[in-house]
Design a protein around this motif. Structure first.
Motif, PDB file in Angstrom:
ATOM      1  N   PRO A 232       0.835  -1.209   0.000  1.00 57.16           N
ATOM      2  CA  PRO A 232       0.000   0.000   0.000  1.00 57.16           C
ATOM      3  C   PRO A 232       0.866   1.254   0.000  1.00 57.16           C
ATOM      4  O   PRO A 232       1.954   1.290   0.578  1.00 57.16           O
ATOM      5  CB  PRO A 232      -0.789  -0.127   1.316  1.00 57.16           C
ATOM      6  CG  PRO A 232       0.123  -0.916   2.206  1.00 57.16           C
ATOM      7  CD  PRO A 232       0.817  -1.886   1.299  1.00 57.16           C
ATOM      8  N   LEU A 233       0.383   2.263  -0.670  1.00 56.13           N
ATOM      9  CA  LEU A 233       1.106   3.519  -0.746  1.00 56.13           C
ATOM     10  C   LEU A 233       0.343   4.590   0.017  1.00 56.13           C
ATOM     11  O   LEU A 233      -0.868   4.731  -0.123  1.00 56.13           O
ATOM     12  CB  LEU A 233       1.277   3.959  -2.209  1.00 56.13           C
ATOM     13  CG  LEU A 233       2.050   2.988  -3.108  1.00 56.13           C
ATOM     14  CD1 LEU A 233       2.070   3.519  -4.532  1.00 56.13           C
ATOM     15  CD2 LEU A 233       3.465   2.795  -2.588  1.00 56.13           C
ATOM     16  N   ARG A 234       1.067   5.333   0.841  1.00 53.64           N
ATOM     17  CA  ARG A 234       0.499   6.486   1.531  1.00 53.64           C
ATOM     18  C   ARG A 234       1.339   7.705   1.175  1.00 53.64           C
ATOM     19  O   ARG A 234       2.571   7.640   1.183  1.00 53.64           O
ATOM     20  CB  ARG A 234       0.506   6.263   3.050  1.00 53.64           C
ATOM     21  CG  ARG A 234      -0.609   5.342   3.537  1.00 53.64           C
ATOM     22  CD  ARG A 234      -0.598   5.269   5.052  1.00 53.64           C
ATOM     23  NE  ARG A 234      -1.797   4.623   5.571  1.00 53.64           N
ATOM     24  CZ  ARG A 234      -2.021   4.407   6.856  1.00 53.64           C
ATOM     25  NH1 ARG A 234      -1.123   4.775   7.749  1.00 53.64           N
ATOM     26  NH2 ARG A 234      -3.123   3.820   7.253  1.00 53.64           N
ATOM     27  N   PRO A 235       0.690   8.823   0.883  1.00 53.63           N
ATOM     28  CA  PRO A 235       1.472   9.999   0.494  1.00 53.63           C
ATOM     29  C   PRO A 235       2.403  10.477   1.599  1.00 53.63           C
ATOM     30  O   PRO A 235       3.491  10.970   1.344  1.00 53.63           O
ATOM     31  CB  PRO A 235       0.400  11.044   0.162  1.00 53.63           C
ATOM     32  CG  PRO A 235      -0.839  10.552   0.839  1.00 53.63           C
ATOM     33  CD  PRO A 235      -0.751   9.069   0.853  1.00 53.63           C
ATOM     34  N   GLU A 236       1.984  10.326   2.878  1.00 53.25           N
ATOM     35  CA  GLU A 236       2.805  10.788   3.990  1.00 53.25           C
ATOM     36  C   GLU A 236       2.760   9.732   5.091  1.00 53.25           C
ATOM     37  O   GLU A 236       1.942   9.781   5.993  1.00 53.25           O
ATOM     38  CB  GLU A 236       2.292  12.127   4.526  1.00 53.25           C
ATOM     39  CG  GLU A 236       2.380  13.272   3.515  1.00 53.25           C
ATOM     40  CD  GLU A 236       1.862  14.565   4.095  1.00 53.25           C
ATOM     41  OE1 GLU A 236       1.474  14.582   5.279  1.00 53.25           O
ATOM     42  OE2 GLU A 236       1.839  15.564   3.367  1.00 53.25           O
ATOM     43  N   PRO A 237       3.636   8.735   5.025  1.00 50.58           N
ATOM     44  CA  PRO A 237       3.639   7.697   6.056  1.00 50.58           C
ATOM     45  C   PRO A 237       3.827   8.313   7.428  1.00 50.58           C
ATOM     46  O   PRO A 237       4.680   9.184   7.629  1.00 50.58           O
ATOM     47  CB  PRO A 237       4.839   6.821   5.669  1.00 50.58           C
ATOM     48  CG  PRO A 237       5.078   7.114   4.220  1.00 50.58           C
ATOM     49  CD  PRO A 237       4.669   8.521   4.016  1.00 50.58           C
ATOM     50  N   VAL A 238       3.037   7.856   8.397  1.00 49.61           N
ATOM     51  CA  VAL A 238       3.113   8.418   9.743  1.00 49.61           C
ATOM     52  C   VAL A 238       4.100   7.657  10.610  1.00 49.61           C
ATOM     53  O   VAL A 238       4.525   8.138  11.651  1.00 49.61           O
ATOM     54  CB  VAL A 238       1.722   8.417  10.408  1.00 49.61           C
ATOM     55  CG1 VAL A 238       0.798   9.369   9.674  1.00 49.61           C
ATOM     56  CG2 VAL A 238       1.142   7.013  10.445  1.00 49.61           C
ATOM     57  N   ARG A 239       4.508   6.460  10.190  1.00 50.07           N
ATOM     58  CA  ARG A 239       5.439   5.661  10.980  1.00 50.07           C
ATOM     59  C   ARG A 239       6.374   4.898  10.049  1.00 50.07           C
ATOM     60  O   ARG A 239       6.082   4.727   8.875  1.00 50.07           O
ATOM     61  CB  ARG A 239       4.674   4.677  11.873  1.00 50.07           C
ATOM     62  CG  ARG A 239       3.883   5.338  12.983  1.00 50.07           C
ATOM     63  CD  ARG A 239       3.183   4.301  13.841  1.00 50.07           C
ATOM     64  NE  ARG A 239       2.122   3.629  13.115  1.00 50.07           N
ATOM     65  CZ  ARG A 239       2.035   2.315  12.969  1.00 50.07           C
ATOM     66  NH1 ARG A 239       2.962   1.535  13.465  1.00 50.07           N
ATOM     67  NH2 ARG A 239       1.020   1.776  12.318  1.00 50.07           N
ATOM     68  N   GLU A 240       7.467   4.438  10.615  1.00 48.44           N
ATOM     69  CA  GLU A 240       8.420   3.651   9.830  1.00 48.44           C
ATOM     70  C   GLU A 240       7.965   2.196   9.796  1.00 48.44           C
ATOM     71  O   GLU A 240       8.079   1.486  10.806  1.00 48.44           O
ATOM     72  CB  GLU A 240       9.824   3.754  10.439  1.00 48.44           C
ATOM     73  CG  GLU A 240      10.509   5.088  10.202  1.00 48.44           C
ATOM     74  CD  GLU A 240      10.770   5.318   8.724  1.00 48.44           C
ATOM     75  OE1 GLU A 240      11.065   4.346   8.011  1.00 48.44           O
ATOM     76  OE2 GLU A 240      10.669   6.476   8.291  1.00 48.44           O
ATOM     77  N   ILE A 241       7.437   1.789   8.675  1.00 45.06           N
ATOM     78  CA  ILE A 241       7.009   0.406   8.480  1.00 45.06           C
ATOM     79  C   ILE A 241       7.619  -0.086   7.171  1.00 45.06           C
ATOM     80  O   ILE A 241       7.486   0.570   6.131  1.00 45.06           O
ATOM     81  CB  ILE A 241       5.469   0.282   8.431  1.00 45.06           C
ATOM     82  CG1 ILE A 241       4.861   0.646   9.788  1.00 45.06           C
ATOM     83  CG2 ILE A 241       5.047  -1.130   8.004  1.00 45.06           C
ATOM     84  CD1 ILE A 241       3.350   0.656   9.793  1.00 45.06           C
ATOM     85  N   GLY A 242       8.293  -1.213   7.230  1.00 43.66           N
ATOM     86  CA  GLY A 242       8.865  -1.770   6.017  1.00 43.66           C
ATOM     87  C   GLY A 242       7.790  -2.408   5.165  1.00 43.66           C
ATOM     88  O   GLY A 242       7.034  -3.255   5.646  1.00 43.66           O
ATOM     89  N   THR A 243       7.679  -2.011   3.908  1.00 45.34           N
ATOM     90  CA  THR A 243       6.692  -2.589   2.999  1.00 45.34           C
ATOM     91  C   THR A 243       7.418  -3.314   1.885  1.00 45.34           C
ATOM     92  O   THR A 243       8.381  -2.786   1.313  1.00 45.34           O
ATOM     93  CB  THR A 243       5.757  -1.507   2.412  1.00 45.34           C
ATOM     94  OG1 THR A 243       6.532  -0.529   1.721  1.00 45.34           O
ATOM     95  CG2 THR A 243       4.952  -0.840   3.516  1.00 45.34           C
ATOM     96  N   PHE A 244       6.963  -4.514   1.588  1.00 46.94           N
ATOM     97  CA  PHE A 244       7.660  -5.374   0.640  1.00 46.94           C
ATOM     98  C   PHE A 244       6.688  -5.918  -0.404  1.00 46.94           C
ATOM     99  O   PHE A 244       5.557  -6.285  -0.074  1.00 46.94           O
ATOM    100  CB  PHE A 244       8.315  -6.553   1.365  1.00 46.94           C
ATOM    101  CG  PHE A 244       9.230  -6.147   2.480  1.00 46.94           C
ATOM    102  CD1 PHE A 244      10.543  -5.787   2.219  1.00 46.94           C
ATOM    103  CD2 PHE A 244       8.767  -6.110   3.786  1.00 46.94           C
ATOM    104  CE1 PHE A 244      11.397  -5.414   3.242  1.00 46.94           C
ATOM    105  CE2 PHE A 244       9.615  -5.734   4.820  1.00 46.94           C
ATOM    106  CZ  PHE A 244      10.932  -5.387   4.548  1.00 46.94           C
ATOM    107  N   ALA A 245       7.153  -5.964  -1.642  1.00 45.27           N
ATOM    108  CA  ALA A 245       6.381  -6.557  -2.728  1.00 45.27           C
ATOM    109  C   ALA A 245       6.808  -8.003  -2.896  1.00 45.27           C
ATOM    110  O   ALA A 245       7.994  -8.294  -3.047  1.00 45.27           O
ATOM    111  CB  ALA A 245       6.593  -5.789  -4.023  1.00 45.27           C
ATOM    112  N   LEU A 246       5.848  -8.915  -2.863  1.00 40.56           N
ATOM    113  CA  LEU A 246       6.148 -10.335  -2.992  1.00 40.56           C
ATOM    114  C   LEU A 246       6.124 -10.737  -4.459  1.00 40.56           C
ATOM    115  O   LEU A 246       5.116 -10.599  -5.149  1.00 40.56           O
ATOM    116  CB  LEU A 246       5.117 -11.166  -2.219  1.00 40.56           C
ATOM    117  CG  LEU A 246       5.256 -12.688  -2.341  1.00 40.56           C
ATOM    118  CD1 LEU A 246       6.602 -13.142  -1.818  1.00 40.56           C
ATOM    119  CD2 LEU A 246       4.113 -13.386  -1.614  1.00 40.56           C
TER     120      LEU A 246
END
Length: 300
Positions: A232-246
């Motif tokens: 998922p994409l957020r224009p302004e992430p509020v926290r550091e979360i690693g996002t990965f594409a499988l």
């Protein structure tokens, strides 16, 4: 040889059985006589023309990723496989000219491993794509034992493998699924969360097989991880979360590790239906109806 093909994009009716040349293995390759393969949701998307990537060879095209069968011929420089070996493997469709919905397929020897002993080919065929997807999703998250992970689509073809592997890795999994799937989710040592409401609580990571998307970021702790086919994409992430594409990759060594877990009983194999080549359209229809709890298997 016979193969399931389509010469134009469209509904299941475009599928037909055709005679095509038997492929020959090149250096580092083996030819496998197929006993069973599996139809996946992406096969339906590609067949309909809705997949964004182009077909590697254009049309007509033979689909199929999962390989379960017997080595029939080996090319030069192959040491890890011999004629007569019963094997399973993953054949990525963007790297092959003829998919596994055929009587024979050629693929790199390193993409194969020995089939689980005593397991019918129709069951063994459900392991390669689904098992590698589950293992590689958890690899991306790199969670230490004791971590918590939420799995959406937990009763689907890949979801059960994620729950089983999470248990084998010492993770505490929670499966988001329909009410009818509670028994299955809990049988794999996972907590059950009904699909009817929004997930609550805090998790170290999420494996989003149902691709619910941005709302799930709210249940991940700071520094946690999220993996799905499309992060998922957020224009302004509020926290550091690693996002990965499988993106599932062939890996005979990792597949061999999964076979050991199947043999030990740590990973269950589920079959939702078995269809001959002539009924390939029915197999696609079955998968399109949804609610499939296991592999839709296609056999020569």
């Amino acid at each position: 040889m016979r193969a399931v093909r389509y010469s134009q994009f469209g509904g299941p009716e475009v599928l037909h059985v055709a005679d095509v040349p038997v492929p020959d293995p090149g250096p580092g390759q083996v030819r496998v006589r197929i006993a069973a393969s599996v139809v996946h949701p992406v096969d339906l998307m590609v067949r309909s023309g809705r997949f964004p990537a182009p077909l590697p060879t254009g049309l007509p095209y033979t689909p199929g990723w999962d390989v379960a069968g017997t080595v029939d011929a080996v090319g030069p420089s192959v040491e890890e496989s011999a004629i007569g070996d019963e094997v399973v493997g993953f054949s990525p469709w963007l790297q092959t000219t003829v998919g596994a919905h055929a009587e024979y397929v050629v693929l790199d020897a390193g993409w194969l491993t020995s089939a689980p002993t005593g397991v019918p080919a129709t069951e063994a065929a459900t392991l390669p794509t689904n098992g590698l997807a589950a293992a590689q999703a958890l690899d991306l998250l790199a969670l230490p034992a004791g971590s918590t992970v939420l799995v959406t689509g937990a009763a689907g073809q890949v979801g059960g493998f994620v729950l089983a592997l999470a248990r084998a890795r010492g993770l505490h999994a929670t499966g988001l699924a329909g009410a009818d799937d509670r028994e299955f989710v809990e049988s794999l040592g996972a907590a059950f969360l009904p699909r009817s409401g929004d997930p609550t609580g805090t998790f170290d990571a999420v494996v989003d097989l149902a691709v619910i998307g941005p709302s799930l970021l709210d249940v991940i702790r700071d520094g946690g991880g999220y993996v799905a086919a499309s992060p998922p994409l957020r224009p302004e992430p509020v926290r550091e979360i690693g996002t990965f594409a499988l993106e599932v990759r062939p890996d005979g060594s990792r597949l061999g590790e999964l076979v050991k877990l199947v043999t030990s009983g740590d990973i269950p194999l589920r079959v939702a239906g078995v269809y001959p080549f002539a009924d390939a359209a029915a197999a696609h229809d079955r998968l399109a109806q949804g609610g499939v709890r296991g592999g839709v298997v296609i056999v020569p």
